[in-house]
Motif scaffolding. Structure first.
Motif, mmCIF file in Angstrom:
data_model
loop_
_atom_site.group_PDB
_atom_site.id
_atom_site.type_symbol
_atom_site.label_atom_id
_atom_site.label_comp_id
_atom_site.label_asym_id
_atom_site.label_seq_id
_atom_site.Cartn_x
_atom_site.Cartn_y
_atom_site.Cartn_z
ATOM 1 N N GLY A 149 0.719 -1.306 -0.081
ATOM 2 C CA GLY A 149 -0.173 0.254 0.019
ATOM 3 C C GLY A 149 0.829 1.241 -0.082
ATOM 4 O O GLY A 149 2.263 1.184 -0.200
ATOM 5 N N ILE A 150 0.249 2.324 0.018
ATOM 6 C CA ILE A 150 0.843 3.724 0.061
ATOM 7 C C ILE A 150 -0.201 4.731 0.772
ATOM 8 O O ILE A 150 -1.314 4.397 1.082
ATOM 9 C CB ILE A 150 0.913 4.160 -1.347
ATOM 10 C CG1 ILE A 150 1.964 5.528 -1.223
ATOM 11 C CG2 ILE A 150 -0.258 4.335 -2.054
ATOM 12 C CD1 ILE A 150 2.381 5.863 -2.772
ATOM 13 N N ASP A 151 0.678 5.472 1.609
ATOM 14 C CA ASP A 151 0.027 6.494 2.574
ATOM 15 C C ASP A 151 -0.587 7.351 1.602
ATOM 16 O O ASP A 151 0.233 8.280 1.176
ATOM 17 C CB ASP A 151 0.953 6.841 3.571
ATOM 18 C CG ASP A 151 0.236 7.790 4.503
ATOM 19 O OD1 ASP A 151 -0.842 8.325 4.361
ATOM 20 O OD2 ASP A 151 0.683 8.159 5.451
ATOM 21 N N THR A 152 -1.819 7.541 1.130
ATOM 22 C CA THR A 152 -2.272 8.630 0.343
ATOM 23 C C THR A 152 -2.372 10.168 0.963
ATOM 24 O O THR A 152 -2.590 10.917 0.149
ATOM 25 C CB THR A 152 -3.828 8.124 -0.166
ATOM 26 O OG1 THR A 152 -4.522 7.919 0.951
ATOM 27 C CG2 THR A 152 -3.783 6.864 -0.984
ATOM 28 N N GLU A 153 -2.143 10.102 2.109
ATOM 29 C CA GLU A 153 -1.975 11.263 2.751
ATOM 30 C C GLU A 153 -0.816 12.099 2.319
ATOM 31 O O GLU A 153 -0.586 13.173 2.210
ATOM 32 C CB GLU A 153 -2.111 11.544 4.134
ATOM 33 C CG GLU A 153 -3.858 10.990 4.695
ATOM 34 C CD GLU A 153 -3.965 11.001 6.171
ATOM 35 O OE1 GLU A 153 -3.310 11.433 6.927
ATOM 36 O OE2 GLU A 153 -5.177 10.574 6.592
ATOM 37 N N LYS A 154 0.153 11.293 2.382
ATOM 38 C CA LYS A 154 1.592 11.617 1.954
ATOM 39 C C LYS A 154 1.735 11.593 0.581
ATOM 40 O O LYS A 154 2.653 12.570 0.045
ATOM 41 C CB LYS A 154 2.760 10.873 2.575
ATOM 42 C CG LYS A 154 2.681 10.915 4.051
ATOM 43 C CD LYS A 154 3.867 10.226 4.743
ATOM 44 C CE LYS A 154 4.031 10.242 6.279
ATOM 45 N NZ LYS A 154 4.938 9.303 6.711
ATOM 46 N N PHE A 155 1.236 10.945 -0.165
ATOM 47 C CA PHE A 155 1.163 10.655 -1.680
ATOM 48 C C PHE A 155 -0.129 10.765 -2.210
ATOM 49 O O PHE A 155 -0.650 9.827 -2.658
ATOM 50 C CB PHE A 155 1.944 9.568 -2.200
ATOM 51 C CG PHE A 155 3.221 9.260 -1.574
ATOM 52 C CD1 PHE A 155 4.546 10.038 -2.008
ATOM 53 C CD2 PHE A 155 3.650 8.590 -0.285
ATOM 54 C CE1 PHE A 155 5.899 9.987 -1.553
ATOM 55 C CE2 PHE A 155 4.953 8.579 0.190
ATOM 56 C CZ PHE A 155 5.980 9.216 -0.351
ATOM 57 N N PRO A 156 -0.713 11.894 -2.436
ATOM 58 C CA PRO A 156 -2.118 11.982 -2.963
ATOM 59 C C PRO A 156 -2.166 11.588 -4.469
ATOM 60 O O PRO A 156 -1.115 11.847 -5.207
ATOM 61 C CB PRO A 156 -2.535 13.410 -2.730
ATOM 62 C CG PRO A 156 -1.127 14.351 -2.623
ATOM 63 C CD PRO A 156 -0.249 13.234 -2.058
ATOM 64 N N PHE A 157 -3.283 11.081 -4.565
ATOM 65 C CA PHE A 157 -3.588 10.556 -6.306
ATOM 66 C C PHE A 157 -4.034 11.927 -7.175
ATOM 67 O O PHE A 157 -4.866 12.363 -6.619
ATOM 68 C CB PHE A 157 -4.515 9.509 -6.256
ATOM 69 C CG PHE A 157 -4.924 9.197 -7.701
ATOM 70 C CD1 PHE A 157 -3.858 8.429 -8.597
ATOM 71 C CD2 PHE A 157 -6.171 9.630 -7.998
ATOM 72 C CE1 PHE A 157 -4.259 8.151 -9.875
ATOM 73 C CE2 PHE A 157 -6.254 9.079 -9.658
ATOM 74 C CZ PHE A 157 -5.559 8.346 -10.332
#
Length: 196
Positions: A149-157
């Motif tokens: 997974g990826i932390d989408t708060e740090k790396f938004p789409f």
């Protein structure tokens, strides 16, 4: 091991009562249980390779034993482990009512495939691959594939990015496909690749 921390935090945000059994100093939103066991890597330079290996095995066995005790006392029945090295003897001694899920983060070679076969034969062990390609030629049974997974708060789409910057992260080794990422980005005019 940031992936494990992020997994625990994601489960906590979903309301899952989650425990992380890890070295002291680990950061997580889960119930963190370290039992006073510190990061063994801090001792690597001061010990001989043989002494360091003995320390790692001792601390790993102690953490596993304490994890099993906590699982029994807290009513935890599924334990998710992120490596399989030296796990067979420990899992064999564990209570049979416990289920073990192993996520494999490394390529499966002959040694790991043999360990997986032994664990699978115990009847209470299941495996998750991090990619379908990782499963390879071994014919082993997997419960499923769960991509990292990826932390989408740090790396938004961004569905419509403004630039052509791409990132590939991981250990630099042939199985990670860095050459493929470089070739793909080179084929896109004006693009940039960041290796992390």
């Amino acid at each position: 091991w940031i992936l494990v921390s992020q997994l625990c935090d994601g489960l906590c945000r979903k309301g899952v009562d989650t425990y992380l059994f890890s070295a002291s100093g680990s950061k997580t939103q889960a119930h963190c249980k370290d039992f006073g066991i510190g990061p063994t890597v801090l001792h690597e330079k001061r010990l001989s390779p043989e002494e360091f290996q003995r320390l790692v095995i001792h601390e790993e066995e102690l953490l596993f034993e304490k994890m099993i005790e906590t699982a029994q006392s807290e009513g935890i029945y599924v334990l998710h482990i992120h490596q399989i090295k030296r796990m067979c003897p420990l899992v064999e001694k564990a209570p049979k009512n416990l289920k073990f899920v192993f996520t494999l983060h490394d390529p499966i070679n002959e040694e790991r495939a043999d360990i997986m076969k032994k664990l699978s034969a115990l009847g209470n062990c299941y495996f998750a691959s991090i990619s379908d390609a990782q499963r390879g030629k071994w014919g082993l049974k997997f419960a499923g594939t769960v991509y990292n997974g990826i932390d989408t708060e740090k790396f938004p789409f961004y569905p419509h990015p403004q630039n052509h910057r791409y990132v590939v992260a991981g250990r630099i080794m042939p199985q990670k496909g860095f050459e493929d990422a470089i070739a793909a980005v080179e084929s896109i005019s004006g693009s940039e690749l960041i290796l992390a």
